[in-house]
Design a protein around this motif. Structure first.
Motif, PDB file in Angstrom:
ATOM      1  N   ALA A 105      39.475  43.177  48.285  1.00 53.19           N
ATOM      2  CA  ALA A 105      40.583  43.039  46.399  1.00 53.19           C
ATOM      3  C   ALA A 105      41.604  44.326  46.998  1.00 53.19           C
ATOM      4  O   ALA A 105      41.735  45.176  47.806  1.00 53.19           O
ATOM      5  N   LEU A 106      42.481  44.219  45.708  1.00 49.83           N
ATOM      6  CA  LEU A 106      43.793  45.438  45.239  1.00 49.83           C
ATOM      7  C   LEU A 106      42.351  45.787  45.024  1.00 49.83           C
ATOM      8  O   LEU A 106      42.378  46.306  43.873  1.00 49.83           O
ATOM      9  N   TYR A 107      43.102  47.453  45.288  1.00 45.45           N
ATOM     10  CA  TYR A 107      42.836  48.590  44.697  1.00 45.45           C
ATOM     11  C   TYR A 107      43.644  49.739  45.034  1.00 45.45           C
ATOM     12  O   TYR A 107      44.705  49.492  44.889  1.00 45.45           O
ATOM     13  N   CYS A 108      43.253  50.506  43.156  1.00 48.89           N
ATOM     14  CA  CYS A 108      44.512  51.606  43.092  1.00 48.89           C
ATOM     15  C   CYS A 108      43.615  52.947  42.849  1.00 48.89           C
ATOM     16  O   CYS A 108      42.524  53.159  41.799  1.00 48.89           O
ATOM     17  N   ASP A 109      43.692  53.929  43.765  1.00 48.35           N
ATOM     18  CA  ASP A 109      42.791  55.119  43.438  1.00 48.35           C
ATOM     19  C   ASP A 109      41.696  55.244  43.655  1.00 48.35           C
ATOM     20  O   ASP A 109      40.318  55.495  42.695  1.00 48.35           O
ATOM     21  N   ASP A 110      41.387  53.979  45.009  1.00 50.03           N
ATOM     22  CA  ASP A 110      39.222  53.637  44.852  1.00 50.03           C
ATOM     23  C   ASP A 110      39.322  53.248  44.081  1.00 50.03           C
ATOM     24  O   ASP A 110      37.790  53.022  44.241  1.00 50.03           O
ATOM     25  N   ALA A 111      39.806  52.701  43.050  1.00 50.96           N
ATOM     26  CA  ALA A 111      39.169  51.441  41.983  1.00 50.96           C
ATOM     27  C   ALA A 111      39.668  50.122  42.382  1.00 50.96           C
ATOM     28  O   ALA A 111      40.709  50.241  42.431  1.00 50.96           O
ATOM     29  N   LYS A 112      38.692  48.968  42.440  1.00 51.83           N
ATOM     30  CA  LYS A 112      39.044  47.891  42.440  1.00 51.83           C
ATOM     31  C   LYS A 112      39.075  47.196  41.810  1.00 51.83           C
ATOM     32  O   LYS A 112      38.865  47.955  40.459  1.00 51.83           O
ATOM     33  N   ILE A 113      40.535  47.078  41.512  1.00 55.09           N
ATOM     34  CA  ILE A 113      41.623  46.684  40.073  1.00 55.09           C
ATOM     35  C   ILE A 113      41.742  45.081  40.470  1.00 55.09           C
ATOM     36  O   ILE A 113      42.288  44.183  39.129  1.00 55.09           O
ATOM     37  N   SER A 114      41.221  44.203  40.859  1.00 57.13           N
ATOM     38  CA  SER A 114      41.078  43.050  41.266  1.00 57.13           C
ATOM     39  C   SER A 114      39.920  41.818  41.671  1.00 57.13           C
ATOM     40  O   SER A 114      38.896  42.940  41.668  1.00 57.13           O
ATOM     41  N   LYS A 115      39.905  40.733  40.939  1.00 56.18           N
ATOM     42  CA  LYS A 115      38.901  40.004  41.787  1.00 56.18           C
ATOM     43  C   LYS A 115      39.045  39.690  43.083  1.00 56.18           C
ATOM     44  O   LYS A 115      39.874  40.214  43.868  1.00 56.18           O
ATOM     45  N   ALA A 116      37.554  39.963  43.753  1.00 58.80           N
ATOM     46  CA  ALA A 116      38.005  39.676  45.004  1.00 58.80           C
ATOM     47  C   ALA A 116      38.490  38.452  45.756  1.00 58.80           C
ATOM     48  O   ALA A 116      38.026  37.003  44.307  1.00 58.80           O
ATOM     49  N   TYR A 117      38.932  37.933  46.786  1.00 60.21           N
ATOM     50  CA  TYR A 117      40.072  36.939  47.078  1.00 60.21           C
ATOM     51  C   TYR A 117      39.227  36.708  48.544  1.00 60.21           C
ATOM     52  O   TYR A 117      39.499  37.512  49.103  1.00 60.21           O
ATOM     53  N   PRO A 118      39.253  35.552  49.155  1.00 57.54           N
ATOM     54  CA  PRO A 118      39.092  34.865  50.324  1.00 57.54           C
ATOM     55  C   PRO A 118      39.478  35.726  51.706  1.00 57.54           C
ATOM     56  O   PRO A 118      38.650  36.158  52.909  1.00 57.54           O
TER      57      PRO A 118
ATOM     58  N   CYS B 115      35.886  43.748  50.280  1.00 59.80           N
ATOM     59  CA  CYS B 115      35.228  44.346  49.780  1.00 59.80           C
ATOM     60  C   CYS B 115      34.207  43.050  50.006  1.00 59.80           C
ATOM     61  O   CYS B 115      33.921  42.199  50.011  1.00 59.80           O
ATOM     62  N   LYS B 116      33.137  43.768  48.462  1.00 56.47           N
ATOM     63  CA  LYS B 116      32.356  42.571  48.748  1.00 56.47           C
ATOM     64  C   LYS B 116      32.322  42.312  47.143  1.00 56.47           C
ATOM     65  O   LYS B 116      32.746  42.096  46.353  1.00 56.47           O
ATOM     66  N   ALA B 117      31.924  40.729  47.239  1.00 56.84           N
ATOM     67  CA  ALA B 117      32.132  39.859  46.285  1.00 56.84           C
ATOM     68  C   ALA B 117      31.186  40.384  44.924  1.00 56.84           C
ATOM     69  O   ALA B 117      30.013  41.149  45.478  1.00 56.84           O
ATOM     70  N   GLU B 118      30.984  40.687  43.317  1.00 55.77           N
ATOM     71  CA  GLU B 118      30.415  40.836  42.636  1.00 55.77           C
ATOM     72  C   GLU B 118      29.362  39.488  42.827  1.00 55.77           C
ATOM     73  O   GLU B 118      29.939  38.778  42.880  1.00 55.77           O
ATOM     74  N   PRO B 119      28.100  40.002  42.081  1.00 56.89           N
ATOM     75  CA  PRO B 119      27.291  39.501  42.075  1.00 56.89           C
ATOM     76  C   PRO B 119      27.572  37.754  41.563  1.00 56.89           C
ATOM     77  O   PRO B 119      27.889  38.084  40.222  1.00 56.89           O
ATOM     78  N   GLY B 120      27.429  36.914  41.457  1.00 63.54           N
ATOM     79  CA  GLY B 120      27.532  35.422  40.778  1.00 63.54           C
ATOM     80  C   GLY B 120      29.362  35.301  41.358  1.00 63.54           C
ATOM     81  O   GLY B 120      29.748  34.363  40.980  1.00 63.54           O
ATOM     82  N   GLU B 121      29.743  36.214  42.217  1.00 61.12           N
ATOM     83  CA  GLU B 121      32.033  35.933  42.702  1.00 61.12           C
ATOM     84  C   GLU B 121      31.471  35.261  43.103  1.00 61.12           C
ATOM     85  O   GLU B 121      30.886  35.754  44.066  1.00 61.12           O
ATOM     86  N   SER B 122      33.289  34.427  43.446  1.00 67.39           N
ATOM     87  CA  SER B 122      33.481  33.642  44.478  1.00 67.39           C
ATOM     88  C   SER B 122      34.546  33.696  44.379  1.00 67.39           C
ATOM     89  O   SER B 122      35.129  33.312  43.831  1.00 67.39           O
TER      90      SER B 122
ATOM     91  N   GLU C 171      37.030  32.457  46.696  1.00 67.84           N
ATOM     92  CA  GLU C 171      37.664  31.149  46.658  1.00 67.84           C
ATOM     93  C   GLU C 171      36.995  30.890  45.600  1.00 67.84           C
ATOM     94  O   GLU C 171      39.143  30.032  45.038  1.00 67.84           O
ATOM     95  N   HIS C 172      36.547  30.488  44.558  1.00 75.11           N
ATOM     96  CA  HIS C 172      37.138  30.111  43.287  1.00 75.11           C
ATOM     97  C   HIS C 172      37.717  30.611  42.451  1.00 75.11           C
ATOM     98  O   HIS C 172      39.060  30.331  42.068  1.00 75.11           O
ATOM     99  N   ASN C 173      38.348  32.429  42.998  1.00 77.81           N
ATOM    100  CA  ASN C 173      38.580  33.449  42.099  1.00 77.81           C
ATOM    101  C   ASN C 173      40.194  33.033  42.745  1.00 77.81           C
ATOM    102  O   ASN C 173      41.739  32.876  41.880  1.00 77.81           O
ATOM    103  N   GLU C 174      40.944  32.030  44.572  1.00 82.97           N
ATOM    104  CA  GLU C 174      42.191  32.197  44.732  1.00 82.97           C
ATOM    105  C   GLU C 174      42.613  30.699  44.243  1.00 82.97           C
ATOM    106  O   GLU C 174      43.132  30.425  43.203  1.00 82.97           O
ATOM    107  N   THR C 175      41.404  30.063  43.778  1.00 82.16           N
ATOM    108  CA  THR C 175      41.561  28.138  42.869  1.00 82.16           C
ATOM    109  C   THR C 175      41.881  28.689  41.203  1.00 82.16           C
ATOM    110  O   THR C 175      43.093  28.601  40.913  1.00 82.16           O
ATOM    111  N   GLU C 176      41.692  29.277  40.866  1.00 84.43           N
ATOM    112  CA  GLU C 176      41.585  29.907  39.482  1.00 84.43           C
ATOM    113  C   GLU C 176      43.320  30.790  39.505  1.00 84.43           C
ATOM    114  O   GLU C 176      43.980  30.075  38.774  1.00 84.43           O
ATOM    115  N   ALA C 177      43.879  31.235  40.782  1.00 86.47           N
ATOM    116  CA  ALA C 177      44.759  32.012  40.438  1.00 86.47           C
ATOM    117  C   ALA C 177      46.262  31.404  41.117  1.00 86.47           C
ATOM    118  O   ALA C 177      46.888  31.192  40.050  1.00 86.47           O
ATOM    119  N   HIS C 178      46.354  30.007  41.284  1.00 80.56           N
ATOM    120  CA  HIS C 178      46.759  29.095  41.853  1.00 80.56           C
ATOM    121  C   HIS C 178      47.063  28.157  40.557  1.00 80.56           C
ATOM    122  O   HIS C 178      47.967  28.147  40.759  1.00 80.56           O
TER     123      HIS C 178
END
Length: 85
Positions: free
Chosen positions: A4-17, A57-64, A66-73
């Motif tokens: 994931a993308l972080y800014c100043d130690d805060a996760k600011i993006s979804k998790a990607y594979p 990073c670890k994906a959030e509970p229930g987060e996929s 692979e789905h995040n990447e498909t959604e971004a595409h």
């Protein structure tokens, strides 16, 4: 492991594979800059803007990731089709 993308130690993006997926997301968001590599090659070096970094990073509970990447595409493809029309 997802990334994931972080800014100043805060996760600011979804998790990607993959780390490459996050680089692409960061570039499309305007967070990647080209800097002079300082050597004789004519190719600039791509880096993240100040304060940003890509980390495993670890994906959030229930987060996929692979789905995040498909959604971004799908969102990118939709934006491209809108600008081409």
């Amino acid at each position: 492991m997802p990334y994931a993308l972080y800014c100043d130690d805060a996760k600011i993006s979804k998790a990607y594979p993959t780390e490459a997926s996050v680089w692409k997301h960061a570039q499309e968001s305007g967070l990647v800059v080209d800097v002079d590599s300082g050597d004789e090659s004519s190719r600039p070096r791509r880096i993240l803007d100040n304060g940003y970094e890509i980390r495993p990073c670890k994906a959030e509970p229930g987060e996929s990731p692979e789905h995040n990447e498909t959604e971004a595409h799908a969102a990118r493809d939709y934006q491209l089709s809108r600008t081409a029309a």
